[in-house]
Design a protein around this motif. Structure first.
Motif, PDB file in Angstrom:
ATOM      1  N   ALA B  55       0.841  -1.212   0.000  1.00  0.00           N
ATOM      2  CA  ALA B  55       0.000   0.000   0.000  1.00  0.00           C
ATOM      3  C   ALA B  55       0.872   1.256   0.000  1.00  0.00           C
ATOM      4  O   ALA B  55       0.559   2.245  -0.670  1.00  0.00           O
ATOM      5  CB  ALA B  55      -0.912  -0.009   1.214  1.00  0.00           C
ATOM      6  N   GLN B  56       1.975   1.204   0.737  1.00  0.00           N
ATOM      7  CA  GLN B  56       2.886   2.364   0.799  1.00  0.00           C
ATOM      8  C   GLN B  56       3.568   2.603  -0.545  1.00  0.00           C
ATOM      9  O   GLN B  56       3.723   3.747  -0.979  1.00  0.00           O
ATOM     10  CB  GLN B  56       3.968   2.096   1.844  1.00  0.00           C
ATOM     11  CG  GLN B  56       3.832   2.910   3.087  1.00  0.00           C
ATOM     12  CD  GLN B  56       4.988   2.660   4.039  1.00  0.00           C
ATOM     13  OE1 GLN B  56       5.846   1.787   3.831  1.00  0.00           O
ATOM     14  NE2 GLN B  56       4.995   3.405   5.119  1.00  0.00           N
ATOM     15  N   LEU B  57       3.970   1.496  -1.181  1.00  0.00           N
ATOM     16  CA  LEU B  57       4.700   1.626  -2.453  1.00  0.00           C
ATOM     17  C   LEU B  57       3.782   2.054  -3.589  1.00  0.00           C
ATOM     18  O   LEU B  57       4.235   2.627  -4.572  1.00  0.00           O
ATOM     19  CB  LEU B  57       5.389   0.302  -2.803  1.00  0.00           C
ATOM     20  CG  LEU B  57       6.559  -0.115  -1.906  1.00  0.00           C
ATOM     21  CD1 LEU B  57       7.007  -1.539  -2.224  1.00  0.00           C
ATOM     22  CD2 LEU B  57       7.733   0.846  -2.087  1.00  0.00           C
ATOM     23  N   GLY B  58       2.492   1.728  -3.471  1.00  0.00           N
ATOM     24  CA  GLY B  58       1.541   2.105  -4.523  1.00  0.00           C
ATOM     25  C   GLY B  58       1.676   1.217  -5.745  1.00  0.00           C
ATOM     26  O   GLY B  58       2.403   0.214  -5.740  1.00  0.00           O
ATOM     27  N   ASN B  59       0.984   1.603  -6.810  1.00  0.00           N
ATOM     28  CA  ASN B  59       1.046   0.800  -8.042  1.00  0.00           C
ATOM     29  C   ASN B  59       2.423   0.849  -8.675  1.00  0.00           C
ATOM     30  O   ASN B  59       3.070   1.883  -8.609  1.00  0.00           O
ATOM     31  CB  ASN B  59       0.025   1.328  -9.051  1.00  0.00           C
ATOM     32  CG  ASN B  59      -1.353   0.754  -8.783  1.00  0.00           C
ATOM     33  OD1 ASN B  59      -1.483  -0.384  -8.353  1.00  0.00           O
ATOM     34  ND2 ASN B  59      -2.365   1.558  -9.041  1.00  0.00           N
TER      35      ASN B  59
END
Lengths: 193, 194
Positions: B55-59
């Motif tokens: 979730a932190q790193l994102g897509n």
């Protein structure tokens, strides 16, 4: 890996639950109670859905037909034939990976995959059910259930995958789960052999 | 009412014994598989951390980590099931909590392949533990299905918690959670080493 697979002597086993309603209904119940047979087909139907509406329609007709032909052939040629137990896990791994990677296959290739997987799955089930009385009715019942699944699953996947981007990702995650379970099924077969 | 009673009586009179599956342990295998990943806090911490980090790193890491992890974990499970030994499993699992927690706490943003590699290496340890701890009499298929689903659900929980980073305070809270996970992992690492 090939050496490991080569020494697997276990025959594939199809499970049947008696519904008390006759062989057609026993056949209908087969897929819903035999996860190892359902898993690769579920992956194939999901892949069809990810490949769009035309592929979904193709699955609807080609998969049950191929499965039925394979099933009938299997029940006719079966006596004494042993189907290696790793066929279903290998198909689940291959198709699960294709779903996880969202493989977009050319029309002809996809049709070929549906035909091969469908007939191979039907063949293994047909062989495993050959010793049952009324085996052709059992196979017909299973093919009817597959018709319903092959209509519903790709349609659901198409709706899901085209509605929201995260739904398509969820479908791909499902593919990785199927491939993972296939890999573990393979390990399980090696373990008990 | 009378019709309903007659219907129930007719069903009761027509009762027949179901064969059931010839293969035993289907239900117990599924339950054992579902419970295995959530039964050990060391597993839970690492799985939730994978989701949080995604979730932190994102897509695209958000979805690539949960797609890659079950596959590699299953490979570890495969090795465990066929009896290939893997040294230092408990240390590897505990270390996964420490490092993945730290990655969340420090909001580490490595190249995607590095994140995937790190998660994949730890997935093998977790999968191997699941594979070798298959209970006697349980169905291998439903056990496998159970622990793959439970692992996926833990990732989904991590991703859901990770959505708090939409808010400024949520971002900070997420990093604190990462720190706590790392501490939890350190506790298990200490236990594995002693």
């Amino acid at each position: 890996m090939l050496v490991v697979l080569g020494v697997l002597p276990l025959p594939s086993a199809a499970h049947l639950v008696s519904t008390g309603l006759g062989p057609i209904y026993d056949g209908i119940g087969h897929f819903f109670l035999s996860l190892e047979d359902l898993l690769p087909l579920l992956a194939l139907m999901t892949l069809g859905g990810l490949n769009g509406v035309a592929a979904g329609r193709r699955i609807m007709f080609v998969l049950p037909s191929a499965w039925l032909i394979g099933g009938i052939l299997g029940s006719l040629i079966a006596v004494g034939t042993i189907v290696p137990a790793y066929v279903a896990p290998l198909m689940a791994i291959m198709l699960g990976v294709m779903v996880a990677t969202d493989a977009q296959l050319p029309e002809r290739v996809l049709t070929g995959v549906i035909g091969i997987v469908g007939s191979a799955s039907g063949l293994t089930t047909g062989i495993a059910l050959a010793t049952q009385t009324n085996n052709l009715q059992l196979i017909l019942g299973s093919a009817i259930a597959l018709c319903v699944l092959a209509t519903a699953v790709p349609a659901l996947v198409i709706v899901a995958a085209t509605s929201r981007p995260w739904m398509r990702i969820a479908v791909r995650v499902l593919g990785s789960w199927i491939a993972g379970v296939g890999l573990l099924m393979l390990g399980w077969q090696v373990r008990i052999s | 009412m009378i019709l309903r009673t007659l219907f129930i009586l007719a069903l009761a009179a027509n009762s027949s014994v179901a064969w059931g599956h010839s293969e035993g342990g289907q239900a117990s295998g599924l339950i054992a598989g579902l419970l295995h990943p959530i039964g050990g806090m060391d597993h839970v911490l690492a799985m939730v951390a994978v989701g949080l980090w995604g979730a932190q790193l994102g897509n695209p890491a958000l979805w690539m980590l949960p797609v890659a992890f079950p596959l590699v974990m299953a490979f570890g499970g495969f090795l465990g099931l066929i009896g290939v030994p893997l040294p230092g499993i408990e240390i590897g699992i505990a270390l996964s909590g420490v490092l993945l927690g730290l990655a969340v706490a420090t909001k580490l943003q490595p190249p995607l392949w590095v994140a995937l590699l790190l998660v994949a290496v730890f997935a093998i340890f977790h999968g191997h533990a699941h594979g070798t701890e298959l209970p006697e009499g349980a169905s291998g298929l439903t056990y496998s299905l159970g622990f793959v689903i439970a692992t996926g659900m833990l990732h989904a929980s991590g991703i859901s918690i990770g959505l708090v980073q939409r808010w400024q305070q949520g971002k900070l809270a997420l990093r604190w959670i990462g720190g706590l996970i790392s501490l939890g992992g350190a506790y298990f690492l200490f236990g594995a080493l002693s």
